[in-house]
Write a protein that holds these residues in place. Structure first.
Motif, PDB file in Angstrom:
ATOM      1  N   GLY A 146     -22.153  -0.099 -16.414  1.00 11.03           N
ATOM      2  CA  GLY A 146     -21.723  -0.225 -15.027  1.00 11.03           C
ATOM      3  C   GLY A 146     -22.808  -0.794 -14.140  1.00 11.03           C
ATOM      4  O   GLY A 146     -22.533  -1.559 -13.206  1.00 11.03           O
ATOM      5  N   CYS A 147     -24.058  -0.448 -14.433  1.00 12.42           N
ATOM      6  CA  CYS A 147     -25.167  -0.977 -13.652  1.00 12.42           C
ATOM      7  C   CYS A 147     -25.305  -2.477 -13.863  1.00 12.42           C
ATOM      8  O   CYS A 147     -25.482  -3.242 -12.900  1.00 12.42           O
ATOM      9  CB  CYS A 147     -26.457  -0.260 -14.039  1.00 12.42           C
ATOM     10  N   VAL A 148     -25.198  -2.927 -15.112  1.00 13.35           N
ATOM     11  CA  VAL A 148     -25.257  -4.364 -15.397  1.00 13.35           C
ATOM     12  C   VAL A 148     -24.089  -5.074 -14.723  1.00 13.35           C
ATOM     13  O   VAL A 148     -24.256  -6.142 -14.113  1.00 13.35           O
ATOM     14  CB  VAL A 148     -25.249  -4.624 -16.916  1.00 13.35           C
ATOM     15  N   ARG A 149     -22.899  -4.490 -14.803  1.00 11.63           N
ATOM     16  CA  ARG A 149     -21.732  -5.086 -14.146  1.00 11.63           C
ATOM     17  C   ARG A 149     -21.975  -5.262 -12.654  1.00 11.63           C
ATOM     18  O   ARG A 149     -21.690  -6.314 -12.065  1.00 11.63           O
ATOM     19  CB  ARG A 149     -20.518  -4.176 -14.401  1.00 11.63           C
ATOM     20  N   ALA A 150     -22.553  -4.245 -12.011  1.00 11.87           N
ATOM     21  CA  ALA A 150     -22.821  -4.321 -10.576  1.00 11.87           C
ATOM     22  C   ALA A 150     -23.854  -5.399 -10.253  1.00 11.87           C
ATOM     23  O   ALA A 150     -23.709  -6.152  -9.279  1.00 11.87           O
ATOM     24  CB  ALA A 150     -23.304  -2.963 -10.067  1.00 11.87           C
ATOM     25  N   MET A 151     -24.891  -5.481 -11.053  1.00 11.52           N
ATOM     26  CA  MET A 151     -25.922  -6.490 -10.813  1.00 11.52           C
ATOM     27  C   MET A 151     -25.348  -7.895 -10.925  1.00 11.52           C
ATOM     28  O   MET A 151     -25.662  -8.787 -10.126  1.00 11.52           O
ATOM     29  CB  MET A 151     -27.082  -6.311 -11.804  1.00 11.52           C
ATOM     30  N   LEU A 152     -24.464  -8.099 -11.896  1.00  6.20           N
ATOM     31  CA  LEU A 152     -23.832  -9.407 -12.066  1.00  6.20           C
ATOM     32  C   LEU A 152     -22.830  -9.689 -10.945  1.00  6.20           C
ATOM     33  O   LEU A 152     -22.817 -10.782 -10.370  1.00  6.20           O
ATOM     34  CB  LEU A 152     -23.128  -9.475 -13.428  1.00  6.20           C
ATOM     35  N   GLU A 153     -22.001  -8.710 -10.651  1.00  8.05           N
ATOM     36  CA  GLU A 153     -20.945  -8.910  -9.654  1.00  8.05           C
ATOM     37  C   GLU A 153     -21.518  -9.286  -8.290  1.00  8.05           C
ATOM     38  O   GLU A 153     -20.925 -10.090  -7.556  1.00  8.05           O
ATOM     39  CB  GLU A 153     -20.101  -7.637  -9.551  1.00  8.05           C
ATOM     40  N   HIS A 154     -22.678  -8.756  -7.967  1.00  6.00           N
ATOM     41  CA  HIS A 154     -23.254  -8.997  -6.647  1.00  6.00           C
ATOM     42  C   HIS A 154     -24.365 -10.057  -6.669  1.00  6.00           C
ATOM     43  O   HIS A 154     -25.094 -10.203  -5.683  1.00  6.00           O
ATOM     44  CB  HIS A 154     -23.764  -7.684  -6.064  1.00  6.00           C
ATOM     45  N   GLY A 155     -24.467 -10.775  -7.794  1.00  4.21           N
ATOM     46  CA  GLY A 155     -25.387 -11.903  -7.868  1.00  4.21           C
ATOM     47  C   GLY A 155     -26.849 -11.538  -7.731  1.00  4.21           C
ATOM     48  O   GLY A 155     -27.645 -12.328  -7.207  1.00  4.21           O
ATOM     49  N   LEU A 156     -27.247 -10.370  -8.221  1.00  5.17           N
ATOM     50  CA  LEU A 156     -28.617  -9.911  -8.031  1.00  5.17           C
ATOM     51  C   LEU A 156     -29.583 -10.400  -9.101  1.00  5.17           C
ATOM     52  O   LEU A 156     -30.800 -10.211  -8.961  1.00  5.17           O
ATOM     53  CB  LEU A 156     -28.641  -8.376  -7.982  1.00  5.17           C
ATOM     54  N   LEU A 157     -29.060 -11.008 -10.163  1.00  5.06           N
ATOM     55  CA  LEU A 157     -29.934 -11.393 -11.262  1.00  5.06           C
ATOM     56  C   LEU A 157     -30.287 -12.874 -11.269  1.00  5.06           C
ATOM     57  O   LEU A 157     -31.004 -13.342 -12.147  1.00  5.06           O
ATOM     58  CB  LEU A 157     -29.298 -11.002 -12.606  1.00  5.06           C
ATOM     59  N   GLY A 158     -29.771 -13.621 -10.307  1.00  3.77           N
ATOM     60  CA  GLY A 158     -30.038 -15.050 -10.268  1.00  3.77           C
ATOM     61  C   GLY A 158     -31.473 -15.363  -9.907  1.00  3.77           C
ATOM     62  O   GLY A 158     -32.157 -14.598  -9.220  1.00  3.77           O
ATOM     63  N   GLY A 159     -31.947 -16.502 -10.390  1.00  5.43           N
ATOM     64  CA  GLY A 159     -33.288 -16.965 -10.054  1.00  5.43           C
ATOM     65  C   GLY A 159     -34.408 -16.188 -10.693  1.00  5.43           C
ATOM     66  O   GLY A 159     -35.566 -16.329 -10.292  1.00  5.43           O
ATOM     67  N   GLY A 160     -34.089 -15.352 -11.664  1.00  2.83           N
ATOM     68  CA  GLY A 160     -35.125 -14.603 -12.356  1.00  2.83           C
ATOM     69  C   GLY A 160     -35.764 -13.499 -11.536  1.00  2.83           C
ATOM     70  O   GLY A 160     -36.842 -12.994 -11.890  1.00  2.83           O
TER      71      GLY A 160
END
Length: 426
Positions: free
Chosen positions: A86-100
């Motif tokens: 769920g944590c990974v899903r949230a990070m992806l859904e809200h675009g928090l992992l872009g740009g390294g």
């Protein structure tokens, strides 16, 4: 009518127990804040597909243990059995992992698995999860272990837990190892316990984690995963060990430590104790670099862990490490005598709360005799009683009486009470 009860394995946390939970949660929050981790709050219910894709469809969790249901739209939903997906899903859904960009987050709350309830293992259980993203080196693996070690020391548990480490290598390493392990076990299939026979086709690495002593004896001569690690995986593991050695954190290498979730690779670790019987793992985690891509994102390194709150609280109690102050939830009990004291009592109590933020002050409600009120004051565990009768209220005074140990009763002006309480409660 039949009395309604909680669902089996899903327990109430009663007022008498909540102080220890609050102490634990506050200590965890303090440690994590000290390392720069921020809290994320996640839904309890997630799409079932999230866990099938992350945990693995042939794991015990997905096959046997999840609470899954169709909602009114016909969508398949699941009460979360763990928090990482769920944590990974949230990070992806809200675009928090872009740009390294790197992130360090943590969460806490209930998880759900339909298991046989036993001491320290429930169908609704609570975890603290800690996850980091876009950090690929062994330094962040070490930081997670180091901060958990600091937590054990703050809770007084450091002498009761042992760190077990292993490396699962890359997916290619595990594939080569899996082939050789299966070949070895196939030749000894009849000697395996029933559960290991079933796992041989679906999840053969989990055979290494078998609790059956005969199967463990059989594994003594099985291929060792450490022999299959590539140079990069070996260097990562050696780097982690060097950092832990530098921090003075003791550990043991457990070559059979594989964890129960499909998404782990490279570092895996568990904090275990021998003080709780069969339920010995109190904190576990590892690196899951492939999970972000597996759930639809661009490749991103990630590592984290989860700790079981119920088990850790049980360990704190077993070791006698519950802070003595937790048994007292009230500092001061305000006794009121006479019908004309209710309004003055409220004014006095609020003035004291303004002057002494954090004071735990109970104003007696419900009337009653002087004797009955003092019984309640004593039962509350308060250290001191304030006594407000009609004469005292009219004169702007209040009685001050110690309820524990020696000490004389005083009569104080209202404006002198805060200083007296500061002096005795510090």
């Amino acid at each position: 009518m039949k009395n309604l009860q909680a669902v089996r394995g899903m327990n109430d946390i009663l007022p008498a127990d909540s102080a220890l939970w609050q102490y634990f949660e506050a200590t965890v929050g303090k440690v994590l804040a000290g390392y720069g981790y921020q809290q994320i709050r996640l839904p309890i219910v997630e799409p079932t597909e999230l866990f099938k894709r992350s945990i693995g469809e042939v794991t015990d969790i997905v096959e046997k243990e999840m609470y899954t249901f169709a909602d009114r739209n016909g969508d398949s939903l699941t009460l979360r059995p763990e928090g990482t997906a769920g944590c990974v899903r949230a990070m992806l859904e809200h675009g928090l992992l872009g740009g390294g960009v790197s992130h360090k987050v943590w969460y806490t709350g209930p998880m759900f698995r339909h298991e046989r309830p036993q001491k320290g293992r429930y169908r609704q259980f609570h975890q603290v999860g800690v996850e980091t993203f876009n950090l690929g080196g062994p330094d962040i693996d070490a930081e997670l272990i180091i901060l958990s070690w600091r937590l054990w020391r703050m809770l007084g548990l450091d002498e009761a837990v042992t760190l077990e480490l292993n490396s699962l290598g890359s997916s290619a390493d595990r594939a080569r190892y899996r082939d050789d392990l299966v070949a070895y076990l196939r030749e000894r299939f009849e000697q395996l316990d029933e559960d290991s026979q079933r796992r041989l086709d679906s999840n053969p690495l989990r055979v290494l984690d078998s609790k059956n002593p005969d199967t463990q004896a059989l594994l003594a001569d099985a291929p060792k995963l450490a022999d299959y690690l590539n140079d990069e995986a070996r260097a990562h593991f050696e780097g982690l060990r060097a950092l832990l050695d530098a921090a003075g954190i003791p550990y043991v290498i457990n070559p059979r430590l594989v964890r129960g979730l499909d998404y782990y690779g490279l570092t895996v670790f568990e904090w275990v104790t021998d003080r709780l019987g069969a339920q010995g793992t109190v904190c576990a985690g590892g690196r899951y670099d492939g999970l972000v891509e597996q759930l639809g994102g661009k490749p991103a390194p990630a590592v984290g862990f989860a700790m079981g709150i119920e088990r850790l609280l049980l360990l704190i109690e077993t070791l006698g490490k519950v802070p003595a102050e937790l048994s007292r939830q009230v500092d001061v009990y305000l006794v009121t005598l006479g019908t004309e004291t209710q309004q003055p009592a409220i004014r006095l109590a609020e003035q004291l709360r303004d002057a002494l933020p954090g004071i735990r002050l109970v104003v007696h409600c419900g009337g009653g005799s002087f004797k009955s009120q003092f019984k309640k004051a004593d039962k509350s565990g308060a250290l001191y009683a304030l006594i407000l009768g009609e004469e005292e209220a009219a004169a702007g005074q209040v009685g001050f009486k110690p309820l524990r140990g020696d000490g004389e009763q005083l009569t104080l002006a209202w404006d002198a009470v805060p200083e007296q309480l500061r002096k005795v409660l510090q």
